[in-house]
Design an enzyme around this catalytic site. Structure first.
Site, PDB file in Angstrom:
ATOM      1  N   HIS A  10      15.648   2.967   9.743  1.00 48.32           N
ATOM      2  CA  HIS A  10      16.010   4.351  10.027  1.00 48.32           C
ATOM      3  C   HIS A  10      15.363   5.342   9.083  1.00 48.32           C
ATOM      4  CE1 HIS A  10      17.555   7.269  12.606  1.00 48.32           C
ATOM      5  NE2 HIS A  10      17.744   7.985  11.541  1.00 48.32           N
ATOM      6  N   SER A  38       0.829  -1.194   0.000  1.00 48.15           N
ATOM      7  CA  SER A  38       0.000   0.000   0.000  1.00 48.15           C
ATOM      8  C   SER A  38       0.868   1.252   0.000  1.00 48.15           C
ATOM      9  CB  SER A  38      -0.912  -0.038   1.229  1.00 48.15           C
ATOM     10  OG  SER A  38      -1.289   1.255   1.594  1.00 48.15           O
TER      11      SER A  38
END
Lengths: 191, 567, 369
Positions: B273, B189
């Site tokens: 990160h 998505s």
């Protein structure tokens, strides 16, 4: 208006195609990280290097090596370092013995996975011969002595401190036991 | 309570006229025949506003669900000993709280905002790929269902933490597979959503709006979408490897077969990160819209802001190792990641300084969006500073895996991402609903959230410093007081969000009266040039060059000519 | 009220840690590395406080002075290259200054050479194993807090001991002032070995060995916990390090070596039923009670032992399931013959089970396959 919409549609498709390529490339990259990681570790000197060396033994620093052993969860065997602590020389060879003991009444296939501490030791120590190179098949209740032969490179620094070479013995079926246990528990709960 | 709209809304009367001059939405308002009615409108939705609305409601329901899990955690931690849950259920709570908040609440909420606002802000009629947009939304509810169902399969939900570290995640039951599939769906998505956003921004801007003249929110959305395109596939790869390790006998992360459990952490944090910035950058964008509006001054240092965003995005790919300082890197790796992480403080600092300079010498008013933006600025700065402490690898050795880390990332994610989302909601709610929200209730929501947030999370710094590990269901006695405080704060914070929900529904039902087209007199971006509420179709014809230019001059991105000044 | 509570807590904590601890910062450092970490943290906090005051000072000055309600007019400036360059470079310089001591400390932490003593810490779900590699013995270190104190689902739990969750049956014992090298590895999943006062934390990774070190400066007992989520009882595997004088350490080592030797003879020992039951209770509580509960009633997905078919049926079946595991229950083949025999004896004669069976270590040995 329509020409603008048409133009946009073409432009949009082109952009989307490029982005899709980027997505696929990144997906490939995530899997490529597996071999890349191994190469990187070897370059950094973190993973074991299995190439043999034929350096002539030269007397160098006294280097202490501690041999350690572990057994992973659920493997019915014992491993013991027979030469837990040995002294070697930079440029020299060292042999150490381990005793493997199958506690089960069935044959047992295992593999020993080596690991160094400190990590940087890998750069200066090479395994010429090691029981960890291949899988080991033990007969029921068999006790077997196995060896590892190490060569210390001549540029071994005196500041490295004692090296620990640790082996963890895993069953050849890896993590399968646990997965089977999980599958069983699901099957059980389903019934 | 019955304050008039005029008293509540600071819009200058002149601006009503200004809006009327350019109100492109006016004739579009009757254009409803395209929109199917009833459930079809939502299931088959291709309109960016409808999809944006669905994203926002989905995100808010996930936020309430994840918040409920958080309250479950805090209830158990109110006092030492196990009172409510079994430890394994506690682990599932922490895991699902993390996964749902990150992938179900914050990311979809920002995607929803981008869907709603990007076309309006850059003068595009809709998103580039309207049908794909529908797909990227409708993948989310099944993903959420998978996560919820996972709690009821034998062995319960995934309990390995939102980071799914193997071998623990390989060991766990079927709930883990549900978690992995949910992440696949959410990743898909996100990727489709990002392709849409990048394409829309690159190809569908109004005439005269070059890249370096886009609203800041469009810029951060663009960079965020690029980050997602780069790292969402990596996460998909990581969890796929986990799945094959679990069921198909591969050994990616299993030392027995020549794999390495640490490899997963590398791959995960290579995604993880940048993911942090995927959640933070859009927040930066929102704040960069709100602060200039209510300071009645252009954004300070627009170009350096853009550079800072890009620098942060690039650096974010080089610092993942700071999540792994305790795995035992060689000294060189430890130093590399430490230096890179410290470096990331520089562009982040630039942004904070720019925002303060935007407020400096302004003519500020403090409506709810502005309060949330300032709240964001204060708390995000604190979160950034605790991040600086954590960036020092030796100090991180003490703090890694403790509540200090929990405090740090909640300061950046709750006070950062969530507060900016609240700010954005209040800021654009008049445009979405056509009604003005209750300023009094909004302010109450802000102050209540602000105080409760700090009661909840500030004591966690102390817990972490004193050595309380995170993800434990039970703790030693010396940690009791701060945990009690945090738990009380968490429940207060939870209740504040009910107030928010009420305020939004109240606004949809009419609020305190209809909103003018430009409720904020300092607002200069294109979305305020459409009618209020925004009609179903907007900018079917791109805004005129003159209109775009007018906004850009107000934003300080173009110099006005003499003729225009006379006008 | 809150303040009084805090003071009371600080006072109450004094006996629970080796030294009085401030609840607002690190535990009192007890090793050179921990002291250095403390200093580095103090430095960065000082810088942060200064930056904080400047940034927040400017911001709140602006908020109070440059508002429309006091009639302030907006000034439409929006860039200033000199200022922007300055606030890019100055933070970078401050960071460069901070990087130096931090880098030195990283190198010190990573320098595990010249160790006086090497101990291997192995993480298990959910306990720690310690092996003294220089002395040839090792043991397991388990949570000593009774389950009854932990499980407060119903009223009437006993009061919590002052060292609740931070106490173990066998602490790690090290000599004061000596360089101790800790090798970490794990048996099942990733754990992390963390003692805050000594400034050490190192993940324990299955199949890999990592090292860290510390030198304890004072005699005392220091406590930490596992800091990597490792499953159900992650919160219940504390680490206790007892720092003793050199002489005491030598005495202790001699005793441990003797004990290790004695333990090896165990299988030949003649066990009485009472001895087995006592030993079995101990084994049960440290290994089995987490799931099957202290009272053997089980809970959730974990079956009750009280009156169960296995614990009251033929003992061969019972031995088999303990050694091989079943469904969610892992194999306990890692326990010694004596431990398995004693725990089975205990289970078959407790919780209302009255089989009267008596399982000998030799039977377990025979059943292993």
């Amino acid at each position: 208006m329509t020409s603008l919409a048409l133009q946009r549609q073409q432009g949009n498709r082109r952009t989307a195609r490029r982005l899709l390529l980027a997505v696929l490339a990144m997906l490939g990259f995530s899997f490529a990280m597996v071999p890349f990681y191994n190469v990187f570790c070897r370059v950094m000197g973190i993973q074991q290097d299995r190439t043999a060396v034929a350096d002539a033994p030269v007397a160098g620093w006294q280097q202490q090596v501690l041999f350690d052993s572990n057994v992973a969860a659920g493997v019915p065997m014992q491993i013991r370092a027979l030469d837990a602590r040995r002294e070697g020389h930079a440029g020299g060879l060292m042999k150490a013995r381990f005793e493997l003991r199958n506690l089960a009444d069935t044959p047992l296939g295992v593999r020993a996975v080596p690991s160094y501490a400190p990590l940087s030791a890998v750069r200066y120590v090479e395994k010429v011969q090691c029981f960890c190179f291949d899988a080991i098949h033990l007969a029921p209740r068999e006790v077997r002595e196995v060896t590892v032969v190490l060569v210390f490179k001549s540029d071994l620094p005196a500041t490295l401190g004692p090296i620990t070479l640790s082996y963890t013995v895993f069953g050849l079926d890896g993590g399968k036991q646990q997965t089977t246990a999980t599958a069983q528990s699901i099957a059980k709960a389903a019934t | 309570m019955t304050t008039t709209t005029d008293a509540l809304n600071p819009a200058h009367p002149i601006d009503h006229g200004h809006g009327a001059d350019h109100g492109h939405g006016g004739h579009d308002a009757h254009d409803h025949h395209h929109a199917p009615a009833g459930w079809r409108r939502w299931v088959y939705a291709t309109n960016h506003k409808d999809i944006g609305t669905m994203y926002l409601w989905f995100a808010f329901s996930m936020f309430l669900l994840g918040g409920t899990f958080a309250l479950g955690i805090r209830a158990e931690l109110f006092s030492p000993g196990m009172q409510f849950w079994q430890p394994e259920f506690f682990n599932q709570l922490t895991t699902l709280h993390g996964v749902i908040m990150v992938f179900g609440a914050i990311m979809p909420a920002f995607t929803g905002l981008m869907n709603w606002m990007i076309p309006l802000m850059i003068g595009a009629p809709d998103m580039a790929f309207a049908r794909m947009n529908n797909w990227s939304f409708w993948l989310l509810p099944p993903a959420a269902m998978l996560l919820i169902i996972s709690l009821f399969v034998p062995g319960g939900g995934p309990g390995a933490g939102w980071t799914f570290y193997p071998p623990l995640s390989v060991q766990l039951g079927a709930g883990m597979d549900f978690g992995i599939f949910a992440i696949h769906l959410m990743g898909l998505s996100s990727i489709m959503g990002s392709i849409n956003i990048v394409t829309t921004i690159l190809n569908m801007r109004a005439p005269g709006m070059t890249l370096l003249k886009m609203p800041m929110f469009a810029w951060t959305s663009l960079v965020t979408a690029y980050l997602l395109i780069a790292v969402a596939p990596v996460l998909a790869g990581a969890v796929t490897m986990l799945l094959t390790d679990r069921h198909f006998g591969t050994h990616f992360f299993n030392a027995a077969g020549g794999g390495d459990p640490i490899l997963f952490q590398h791959v995960f944090w290579f995604f993880g990160h940048p993911e942090v910035y995927i959640m933070a950058l859009p927040a930066f964008g929102v704040v960069s819209q709100i602060l200039p509006t209510f300071s009645r001054k252009p954004l300070f240092g627009y170009v350096s802001m853009v550079y800072a965003v890009c620098a942060i995005a690039i650096l974010s790919f080089m610092v993942w190792g700071h999540h792994m300082f305790a795995v035992g890197f060689p000294a060189t790796a430890q130093l590399f990641y430490m230096f890179m992480t410290m470096l990331i403080a520089v562009p982040t600092g630039v942004k904070v300084f720019n925002w303060i300079s935007t407020m400096w010498q302004g003519s500020m008013t403090f409506e709810t969006p502005m309060l949330f933006a300032i709240g964001f600025l204060c708390l995000f700065t604190i979160g950034g500073m605790s991040g600086l402490v954590l960036s020092l690898a030796p100090v991180d050795i003490q703090l890694h895996g403790t509540y200090y880390v929990v405090a740090h990332f909640h300061y950046v994610l709750v006070a950062g991402a969530l507060f900016s989302l609240f700010g954005a909601t209040y800021y654009w709610l008049p445009k979405w609903t056509g009604n003005m929200y209750s300023e009094r209730m909004g302010k109450l929501h802000f102050w209540w959230s602000m105080i409760a947030f700090n009661i909840t999370f500030f004591p966690m710094h102390f817990l972490g410093l004193a050595g309380m590990p995170r993800r434990i269901p039970d703790y030693a006695l010396q940690f009791t007081t701060f945990n009690e405080v945090a738990s009380v704060g968490a429940f207060l914070f939870g209740f504040a969000q009910i107030l928010f929900l009420y305020n939004v529904i109240h606004t949809i039902r009419g609020g305190v009266g209809p909103s003018p087209q430009r409720p904020w007199d300092g607002a200069t971006t294109l979305e305020w040039d459409v009618a209020c509420p925004a009609p179903h179709h907007t900018w079917t014809e791109p805004p005129s060059l003159a209109l775009v230019r007018e906004g850009l001059i107000a934003q300080g991105l173009e110099e006005s000519t003499h003729v225009e000044e006379l006008k | 009220m809150q303040l009084r509570r805090l003071c009371a807590m600080a006072a109450a904590c004094t006996p629970s840690f080796a030294l009085a601890e401030s609840p607002y910062t690190f535990q009192t450092p007890q090793s050179p590395i921990a002291s250095h970490i403390n200093d580095l943290h103090t430095w960065i906090m000082l810088i942060i406080v200064v930056v904080f005051v400047v940034v927040f000072g400017l911001m709140f000055y602006s908020i109070f002075k440059h508002r429309r309600s006091v009639g302030h007019q907006a000034r439409h400036f929006h860039e200033n290259t000199a200022v922007e360059v300055a606030w890019t470079i100055i933070p970078a310089l401050i960071l460069a200054v901070m990087a130096f001591p931090a880098a030195r400390l990283v190198l010190a932490q990573k320098n595990t050479t010249n160790a006086d003593i090497t101990i291997k810490a192995t993480g298990y779900q959910w306990l720690w194993g310690y092996d003294y590699m220089d002395y040839g013995f090792g043991y397991k270190s388990r949570l000593a807090t009774p389950r009854a104190q932990i499980e407060n689902y119903k009223d009437g739990a006993p009061p919590k001991s002052p060292l609740y969750l931070l106490e173990v049956d066998e602490p790690l014992v090290v000599p004061v002032g000596k360089r101790v090298r800790i090798l970490t590895t794990a048996n099942d999943v990733i754990h992390s070995w963390y003692v805050p006062a000594l400034g050490v934390k190192q993940d324990a990774i299955p199949g890999f060995i990592r090292d860290t070190w510390f030198t304890a400066e004072h005699i005392g007992t220091y406590r930490g916990q596992c800091t990597e989520l490792c499953g159900r009882d992650h919160g219940y595997m504390p680490i206790v390090v007892k720092v003793v004088s050199d002489a005491d350490f030598k005495t202790w080592v001699t005793a441990q070596q003797a004990k290790a030797k004695a333990a090896q003879d165990d299988p030949n020992k003649k066990w009485t039923k009472d001895e087995l039951l006592a030993r079995g209770k101990q084994v049960f509580e440290s290994n089995c009670a987490a799931c099957h509960k202290v009272d053997g009633k089980g809970g959730g997905p974990f079956p009750a032992l009280a009156g169960s078919k296995i614990a009251t049926g033929p003992k061969e079946g019972h031995i088999h399931i303990v050694l091989t595991g079943k469904n969610a229950m892992p194999s306990w083949a890692g326990l010694s013959d004596v431990e398995v025999a004693s725990v089975i004896t205990y289970e078959r004669n407790s919780f209302g089970n009255h089989t009267g069976d008596f399982v000998l270590p030799a039977e377990v040995k025979a059943a292993r396959k």
